[in-house]
Design a protein around this motif. Sequence first.
Motif, short mmCIF file in Angstrom:
data_model
loop_
_atom_site.label_atom_id
_atom_site.label_comp_id
_atom_site.label_asym_id
_atom_site.label_seq_id
_atom_site.Cartn_x
_atom_site.Cartn_y
_atom_site.Cartn_z
N CYS A 149 -9.12 5.91 4.00
CA CYS A 149 -9.19 5.34 5.35
C CYS A 149 -9.86 6.32 6.31
O CYS A 149 -10.73 5.93 7.11
CB CYS A 149 -7.79 4.99 5.83
SG CYS A 149 -7.78 4.05 7.38
N PHE A 150 -9.49 7.59 6.25
CA PHE A 150 -10.14 8.61 7.07
C PHE A 150 -11.65 8.62 6.82
O PHE A 150 -12.45 8.74 7.75
CB PHE A 150 -9.56 9.99 6.77
CG PHE A 150 -8.19 10.22 7.34
CD1 PHE A 150 -7.69 9.46 8.38
CD2 PHE A 150 -7.37 11.23 6.82
CE1 PHE A 150 -6.43 9.67 8.91
CE2 PHE A 150 -6.11 11.45 7.35
CZ PHE A 150 -5.63 10.67 8.38
N LEU A 163 -4.31 14.48 8.77
CA LEU A 163 -2.85 14.39 8.94
C LEU A 163 -2.38 15.25 10.10
O LEU A 163 -1.34 14.97 10.71
CB LEU A 163 -2.14 14.82 7.65
CG LEU A 163 -2.30 13.92 6.43
CD1 LEU A 163 -1.61 14.54 5.23
CD2 LEU A 163 -1.74 12.52 6.69
N ALA A 164 -3.15 16.29 10.43
CA ALA A 164 -2.72 17.24 11.47
C ALA A 164 -3.07 16.80 12.88
O ALA A 164 -2.39 17.20 13.84
CB ALA A 164 -3.33 18.62 11.19
N ASN A 165 -4.14 16.00 13.05
CA ASN A 165 -4.55 15.68 14.43
C ASN A 165 -4.30 14.24 14.85
O ASN A 165 -4.76 13.81 15.91
CB ASN A 165 -6.02 16.05 14.64
CG ASN A 165 -6.98 15.17 13.83
OD1 ASN A 165 -6.57 14.24 13.15
ND2 ASN A 165 -8.26 15.48 13.89
N ILE A 166 -3.58 13.46 14.02
CA ILE A 166 -3.19 12.12 14.44
C ILE A 166 -2.26 12.23 15.66
O ILE A 166 -1.29 13.00 15.63
CB ILE A 166 -2.47 11.38 13.30
CG1 ILE A 166 -3.44 11.05 12.17
CG2 ILE A 166 -1.80 10.10 13.80
CD1 ILE A 166 -4.44 9.99 12.47
N LEU A 339 6.28 11.59 7.81
CA LEU A 339 4.94 11.88 8.33
C LEU A 339 3.93 10.90 7.78
O LEU A 339 3.10 10.34 8.52
CB LEU A 339 4.55 13.32 7.97
CG LEU A 339 3.10 13.71 8.30
CD1 LEU A 339 2.85 13.61 9.80
CD2 LEU A 339 2.77 15.11 7.78
N LEU A 340 3.97 10.66 6.46
CA LEU A 340 3.04 9.70 5.86
C LEU A 340 3.32 8.28 6.35
O LEU A 340 2.39 7.47 6.51
CB LEU A 340 3.14 9.76 4.34
CG LEU A 340 2.74 11.09 3.69
CD1 LEU A 340 2.83 10.99 2.17
CD2 LEU A 340 1.35 11.52 4.11
N ALA A 345 1.26 3.93 9.50
CA ALA A 345 1.49 2.93 10.54
C ALA A 345 0.46 3.07 11.67
O ALA A 345 -0.01 2.06 12.22
CB ALA A 345 2.91 3.07 11.10
N TRP A 346 0.12 4.31 12.02
CA TRP A 346 -0.87 4.55 13.08
C TRP A 346 -2.23 3.99 12.67
O TRP A 346 -2.92 3.34 13.47
CB TRP A 346 -0.95 6.04 13.36
CG TRP A 346 -1.76 6.41 14.57
CD1 TRP A 346 -1.33 6.52 15.86
CD2 TRP A 346 -3.17 6.72 14.59
NE1 TRP A 346 -2.38 6.87 16.69
CE2 TRP A 346 -3.51 7.00 15.94
CE3 TRP A 346 -4.16 6.78 13.62
CZ2 TRP A 346 -4.81 7.34 16.32
CZ3 TRP A 346 -5.45 7.12 13.99
CH2 TRP A 346 -5.77 7.40 15.34
#
Length: 638
Positions: A149-150, A163-166, A339-340, A345-346
Motif C-alpha cells: 500500500c505504501f 510505520l513511523a510517520n503515520i 500499531l499495525l 485502519a488509517w
Amino acid sequence: YLYEKYGRERAGLTATLITYRPRSAVRDVGKALGLSLDRVDKLAKNLDHYSGRDALATRFHEAGIDVRTRLGRQYLLLTQELLGFPRHLSQHVGGMVMTQGPLHELVPIENAAMPGRTVIEWDKDDLDALGLLKVDCLCLGMLTAIRRCFKLIAQHEGLTWTLANIPQDDPAVYAMIQQADTVGVFQIESRAQMSMLPRLKPARFYDLVIEVAIVRPGPIQGDMVHPYLRRRRGEEPVTYPDDRIREVLEKTLGVPLFQEQAMRLAIVAAGFTPGEADQLRRAMAAWKRKGGLEPFRQKLIDGMTARGYDVDFAERLYKQICGFGEYGFPESHAASFALLAYVSAWLKHHYPAAYCAALLNSQPMGFYGPAQIVRDAQEHEVRIAPVDVNHSDWDCTLEPLGEEFALRLGLRMIRGFPEASARRLAHVRRLGEFASVDEFNSRTQLPQAQVLRLARADAFASLTLSRRGAVWDALPPADHERLLTQVPQPEPHVDLPTSSPVNEVIADYQTTGLSLKAHPLSFLREQLTTWGVTRAIDLPQIRDGKPVKVAGLVLLRQRPGTAKGVTFVTLEDETGSINLVIWQQIWDRYRRIARSAGALLVSGTMQQADGIMHVVVRRLQDLSDKLTELPRKSRDFH
C-alpha cells in the motif's frame, strides 16, 4: 537475515509437533486398514475440526460405516486412540535458534521444504528445557499488505509513508473503528472484535492495545472482559486492595489483561521471586498439557493471605492466571499488533483504493475473501474496474479517475491463470493494445487453455466481445468443427445468444470468485420477499427479541474454544452482512445443512445490544439449490 548474520551452521528454525486430529486420524487409519479411498474421504469430509471422540461414532454411521462389524469397530477404536498422538514434525512459523558454536553439535538438523532453510528436530519446549536461545520472527501477511500500500501511494501520489510517520490519534480513524467498520483491518476485523469495538470504543492508541488483548481466550476464560467494560463505562467502581496492586493494574482499570501483569502480581502480592514468576509464565503456557499450574496455586494463595489479602481475592487472581493458560497476550505483543491495526485502519480510511489493492495482492490472508474486500471498498466509494487483457497487470493496480483513483483488478484474480503468463501478456502489450483474440494469440503465443481461461473470465470485454463470443473465438478450429452440425468452408460468422444476467454472475464467481455486475442473492430477492425475508440493510429496524427471517451466502463459520459449543456464522446478501449465532442443539439438529450449505435461509430471533446485531438461529434451510451452479467455499475457523 538471521541466516546471513549468524551463518547456517549456527542458526536454524525450530520444529513444532503436529498431532493427530479427527480428519488426519480417520484418513491414516482408513488407509492402514485398506478401506476404499472414496469411503475414507467421505467420512473425513463429514468431520469438523472440533469433532471429539464421542461424536466420531455418529459421523461413522452417517458415512455408512457400521461400527458393529469387526472392521468398523476396529476403525473407530483405532481412530479414537490415535487422536492427539504425535503425527509429524513441522516447521515453526518463525522460531529461530542461534548458538555460539556449530548447531549440528547440539541437535539433529534436517532440510526444510523451502530451499536454503533448515529445521532443528526439537520443538520449542525441548529448547526451553536446555536453555537454548530462540527468537520468534513472526511473519505477518499484513506487513506485506502495508508495504504494498505504501508503494502504491508513493507511485501514484508521490507521498512517502512509513510505520513511523503515520499521523497518530486521528479522530476520523478512531470514529471508523468505533463503528466496527474494520473489514480488512489487521486483528480487529473478526466477528468477536467487531462485536467488542462499539462497546469498548477505542479513542486512543492504548485503547487499541487493550482491544487486541481483551478478545483472547485468556481474558475471556478468566472472567476479565465484562468487569473491564463495566469499569470503563463507569458502571462499576475501580478499586484496588492497596497501592502495590494499583501500580500493576491501574492502566487496565484493576483487571489483569496481560501476561506481564499476572507475573508482577505474583511478585508484589504473593512474594514470588522474579525467577519463580518466570516459571509461572512458562506454566501458564503449558498448564493444560502438563498440569503445571497446580503446584503454584497454594503458593499464590498462601503468599497473598500472608500479606493481608483475603482468600476471595487470591482465588480470583488464580482463576485469572488459569485463564492466561488459554492464550493471553503479553503487553508488548499487543502493542505491536495495535500499531499495525491502527496503521491498516488509517490506510483504509485515507487511501481505500490503494489499501484494497494491497489486500487483494497479498491474499490469502485475513477473515474475508476477495469478494468481501472488493464489496467493502465499493461501499467506501471506490470504483472497481474488471479484469481485462488490455488494462490489467498481474497485480491489482490503480488507474487515474479525475482527482481519485479507480482500482483495476489484476490477472491474479483469475483462478488457475499463471503469473508467468500474466507477465508475458503485460510485456507484449507495451507495443500496443490488442484488437482481437486472433491478434492476442499471435502476439502472446499463450497456450490455448490459458486463452480460454481469460475468455471465460470475460477478460476480452474491451475488445467489444461478449463472454460467449470471446470463448468462441478462443476455441481452436477443431472445436468449432465439432460444435457445428455442418462445417462450411470458410466458417461463417456465428451470432451467439446473449447470456442471461444470472449466468453472467455465476460465470464471474466461477472464474474470479466475485462479480462486479450483481450479487447472486439479488436474483432471488423477489421470491425471498414473498417469504418474508429481511435484507441485511433493514435489520436495524427489527426490534430486539422479534422473530426475523434472513438469507445469504455463507462467508465464514467459526466455533471458538471459549464459546462453549456456539458456532458463529456470517452471511452476505446484496445489501450487507448478517451475523448468526447457532447454539449447539440447533447445530446438531441441522448439522448437514449448517456445516456444508453455501447459502442459507434462516429463521430466528433478533438480538440487538450496544449497536451489535445478531440473529439467534431457530431453523435453517439450504438455499444452495437455488444457486446450484455457483461455487461457494466459506472460510471456516476453529
